[in-house]
Design a protein around this motif. Structure first.
Motif, PDB file in Angstrom:
ATOM      1  N   ARG A 365     -24.234   5.421  -0.521  1.00 57.08           N
ATOM      2  CA  ARG A 365     -23.370   5.001   0.594  1.00 57.08           C
ATOM      3  C   ARG A 365     -24.261   4.566   1.763  1.00 57.08           C
ATOM      4  NH1 ARG A 365     -20.031   7.748   4.707  1.00 57.08           N
ATOM      5  NH2 ARG A 365     -17.942   6.804   4.730  1.00 57.08           N
ATOM      6  N   ARG A 366     -24.211   3.302   2.076  1.00 51.77           N
ATOM      7  CA  ARG A 366     -25.203   2.727   2.977  1.00 51.77           C
ATOM      8  C   ARG A 366     -25.111   3.279   4.390  1.00 51.77           C
ATOM      9  NH1 ARG A 366     -25.310  -3.618   0.904  1.00 51.77           N
ATOM     10  NH2 ARG A 366     -25.903  -3.100  -1.251  1.00 51.77           N
ATOM     11  N   SER A 367     -23.947   3.718   4.831  1.00 52.85           N
ATOM     12  CA  SER A 367     -23.827   4.279   6.174  1.00 52.85           C
ATOM     13  C   SER A 367     -24.524   5.634   6.288  1.00 52.85           C
ATOM     14  CB  SER A 367     -22.356   4.415   6.575  1.00 52.85           C
ATOM     15  OG  SER A 367     -21.647   5.212   5.633  1.00 52.85           O
ATOM     16  N   ASP A 368     -24.734   6.300   5.160  1.00 51.31           N
ATOM     17  CA  ASP A 368     -25.426   7.595   5.162  1.00 51.31           C
ATOM     18  C   ASP A 368     -26.879   7.485   4.738  1.00 51.31           C
ATOM     19  OD1 ASP A 368     -23.107   9.046   5.884  1.00 51.31           O
ATOM     20  OD2 ASP A 368     -22.422   9.065   3.801  1.00 51.31           O
ATOM     21  N   TRP A 369     -27.203   6.445   3.954  1.00 50.88           N
ATOM     22  CA  TRP A 369     -28.532   6.335   3.360  1.00 50.88           C
ATOM     23  C   TRP A 369     -29.104   4.945   3.639  1.00 50.88           C
ATOM     24  CZ3 TRP A 369     -30.134  10.945   1.645  1.00 50.88           C
ATOM     25  CH2 TRP A 369     -29.167  11.877   1.261  1.00 50.88           C
ATOM     26  N   PRO A 370     -29.842   4.772   4.728  1.00 52.70           N
ATOM     27  CA  PRO A 370     -30.477   3.475   5.000  1.00 52.70           C
ATOM     28  C   PRO A 370     -31.370   3.056   3.839  1.00 52.70           C
ATOM     29  CG  PRO A 370     -30.637   4.933   6.905  1.00 52.70           C
ATOM     30  CD  PRO A 370     -30.123   5.770   5.769  1.00 52.70           C
ATOM     31  N   ASP A 371     -31.333   1.768   3.530  1.00 48.80           N
ATOM     32  CA  ASP A 371     -32.135   1.244   2.414  1.00 48.80           C
ATOM     33  C   ASP A 371     -31.828   2.043   1.150  1.00 48.80           C
ATOM     34  OD1 ASP A 371     -33.885  -0.574   1.386  1.00 48.80           O
ATOM     35  OD2 ASP A 371     -35.700   0.437   2.086  1.00 48.80           O
ATOM     36  N   ALA A 372     -30.524   2.153   0.865  1.00 49.93           N
ATOM     37  CA  ALA A 372     -30.032   3.138  -0.096  1.00 49.93           C
ATOM     38  C   ALA A 372     -30.558   2.963  -1.510  1.00 49.93           C
ATOM     39  CB  ALA A 372     -28.494   3.107  -0.116  1.00 49.93           C
ATOM     40  N   GLU A 373     -30.871   1.742  -1.916  1.00 54.07           N
ATOM     41  CA  GLU A 373     -31.298   1.518  -3.294  1.00 54.07           C
ATOM     42  C   GLU A 373     -32.798   1.729  -3.493  1.00 54.07           C
ATOM     43  OE1 GLU A 373     -29.383   0.873  -5.843  1.00 54.07           O
ATOM     44  OE2 GLU A 373     -27.494   0.645  -4.765  1.00 54.07           O
ATOM     45  N   THR A 374     -33.524   2.007  -2.404  1.00 55.40           N
ATOM     46  CA  THR A 374     -34.984   2.107  -2.461  1.00 55.40           C
ATOM     47  C   THR A 374     -35.431   3.557  -2.586  1.00 55.40           C
ATOM     48  OG1 THR A 374     -35.177   0.123  -1.100  1.00 55.40           O
ATOM     49  CG2 THR A 374     -37.129   1.514  -1.273  1.00 55.40           C
ATOM     50  N   PHE A 375     -36.451   3.766  -3.411  1.00 58.73           N
ATOM     51  CA  PHE A 375     -37.046   5.095  -3.597  1.00 58.73           C
ATOM     52  C   PHE A 375     -37.896   5.441  -2.386  1.00 58.73           C
ATOM     53  CE2 PHE A 375     -40.562   7.657  -5.709  1.00 58.73           C
ATOM     54  CZ  PHE A 375     -39.795   8.811  -5.888  1.00 58.73           C
ATOM     55  N   ARG A 376     -37.402   6.338  -1.549  1.00 57.97           N
ATOM     56  CA  ARG A 376     -38.098   6.726  -0.324  1.00 57.97           C
ATOM     57  C   ARG A 376     -38.072   8.246  -0.173  1.00 57.97           C
ATOM     58  NH1 ARG A 376     -35.387   3.738   4.554  1.00 57.97           N
ATOM     59  NH2 ARG A 376     -36.386   5.537   5.510  1.00 57.97           N
TER      60      ARG A 376
END
Length: 456
Positions: A365-376
């Motif tokens: 969920r992009r509002s909770d997880w910036p750059d959501a698809e990236t392994f960080r």
């Protein structure tokens, strides 16, 4: 009436929530069955955090707002049951064990099993997990030439299965590994097939799926019966030990109830960890600098154990947490409302509503997880790592009983593997597609290059 005609004939209950029409569902029916996660991702982008699906009778709704998820799984958990197609399909193999049970007695079984996962017990079984990893890696990885390609999905299944046997049953299952892997693989395939059937067949009908389910259940039941009888035979004082098998025997459960719990732990306990480790190694192979940082942290710590916490191994735990965000083994959860429910303060749901929750979608969920698809992994470092909308092991009273065991096992296995080996991407690398079974696995395995690290 064919599948498309059946779908188009549905008259779903209107609850004022947007979602695809029956005609929309009919058009994508085959692709939804093949790849439900891509479909759920698409409808969430299209309709928002709450999506209604066209089904006859009581509604089926996908919830992707963390507050709504928390209400269903935690604050109002008593108002929601596991009487869903998903868990009924699982119970066809496991019986009404802890994971699939919708019955009131699940809490008593959980109390009996809980001491097997307490901190003092984890400290005792860490060496058993380490021995399982060493034996599997020694047999499979060494001695090897530089640059060999290994299917780490298969290897992690073997490690995780051996670890479950030694840690929870005090039994070396290596002589039964192939039988158990074949049985659990068949079980995972059949559970999904039954759960996705448009019109599931009655259990007594001699369909091909039902016959395979019975054979799979018999195979696993026979192995569990051997474990139970062997433990009874060597327990002369009436006490059967403090591992899971011993606690269940001392708890007064019937042999059938014990078998159900053992099968549950064999399937859930090794499938989820094996999948999580496979994806972890893929991500570390894709990010060699992060892998080296993890290796340095693990080798710099004296003998990492299942109780070595995030304060001592912050980067290791951050890598595990971030992997479980991107690749949560339990990709979907479901609940059914016992009575009328109001979710999110405004959505009134009738009794019998099916709530669908996907950690896979929630964790992106992009509002909770910036750059959501990236392994960080660094997003999980610091004094207050994010936990909003993060449920890799579920939430509330049905939170996975083996959560700490699973994370600790991953720490120990990674330490044993990466101390002596470097994992990298083979030539022509392409990420495996995800395959939704009981857990999310890499389709076609996880072939990675392995090189021994030689001392200078």
């Amino acid at each position: 009436m064919n599948v498309q005609e059946r779908l188009e004939s549905l008259s779903p209950t209107d609850i004022g929530v947007d979602g695809p029409t029956a005609a929309d569902m009919a058009k994508v029916f085959r692709s939804v069955r093949r790849d439900p996660l891509t479909f759920l991702s698409r409808v969430t982008r299209q309709y928002g955090d709450t999506v209604a699906f066209p089904v006859p009778g009581s509604p089926a709704v996908l919830f992707n707002d963390p507050q709504d998820v928390r209400q269903i799984l935690q604050t109002s958990a008593r108002n929601w049951s596991k009487q869903t197609v998903q868990y009924a399909a699982l119970a066809r193999v496991t019986g009404p064990g802890l994971l699939a049970s919708a019955e009131p007695n699940w809490i008593e079984h959980r109390r009996l099993a809980a001491p097997a996962f307490h901190h003092h017990r984890l400290a005792a079984v860490g060496e058993q997990v380490r021995d399982a990893a060493r034996d599997c890696f020694g047999e499979t990885l060494g001695p090897r030439s530089d640059g060999d390609i290994v299917d780490f999905s298969d290897l992690m299944h073997r490690v995780a299965l051996d670890a479950v046997g030694r840690a929870l049953f005090s039994t070396d299952l290596s002589s039964r590994t192939d039988d158990l892997l074949d049985a659990t693989s068949a079980a995972a395939e059949l559970i999904v097939r039954v759960g996705r059937s448009v019109v599931p067949s009655a259990q007594w009908t001699p369909t091909r799926t039902n016959l395979r389910l019975r054979r799979t259940r018999r195979t696993m039941g026979s192995i569990c019966a051997d474990l139970i009888s062997a433990r009874r035979a060597r327990s002369s004082d009436g006490q059967h030990g403090d591992d899971l098998l011993g606690l269940l025997l001392d708890g007064g459960l019937s042999d059938q109830e014990i078998t159900d719990e053992l099968i549950t732990m064999v399937i859930a306990g090794h499938e989820t960890v094996a999948a999580a480790l496979s994806w972890t190694l893929m991500l570390l192979a894709e990010h060699p600098q992060m892998q080296q940082e993890l290796r340095s942290e693990l080798t710099g710590h004296h003998n990492p154990s299942m109780l070595t916490g995030r304060d001592q191994l912050p980067w290791t735990h951050a890598v595990i947490d971030e992997t479980l965000r991107l690749y949560p083994p339990a990709w979907a959860l479901s609940r059914r409302s016992r009575g009328e429910e109001v979710v999110g303060g405004s959505i009134t749901l009738p009794a019998g509503t099916l709530a669908i929750i996907s950690p896979w979608i929630l964790h992106r969920r992009r509002s909770d997880w910036p750059d959501a698809e990236t392994f960080r992994p660094e997003r999980f470092l610091g004094t207050t790592p994010p936990r909003q909308g993060y449920i890799p092991f579920g939430q509330g009273p049905r939170l996975c009983i083996g959560r700490e065991f699973a994370i600790g096992e991953m720490v120990v296995v990674l330490a044993e593997l990466l101390r002596d080996h470097r994992i990298s991407l083979p030539d022509g690398w392409r990420r495996p597609a995800h395959q939704t079974r009981v857990a999310v696995h890499p389709s076609g395995g996880m072939p990675l290059r392995v090189d021994p690290i030689r001392s200078a």
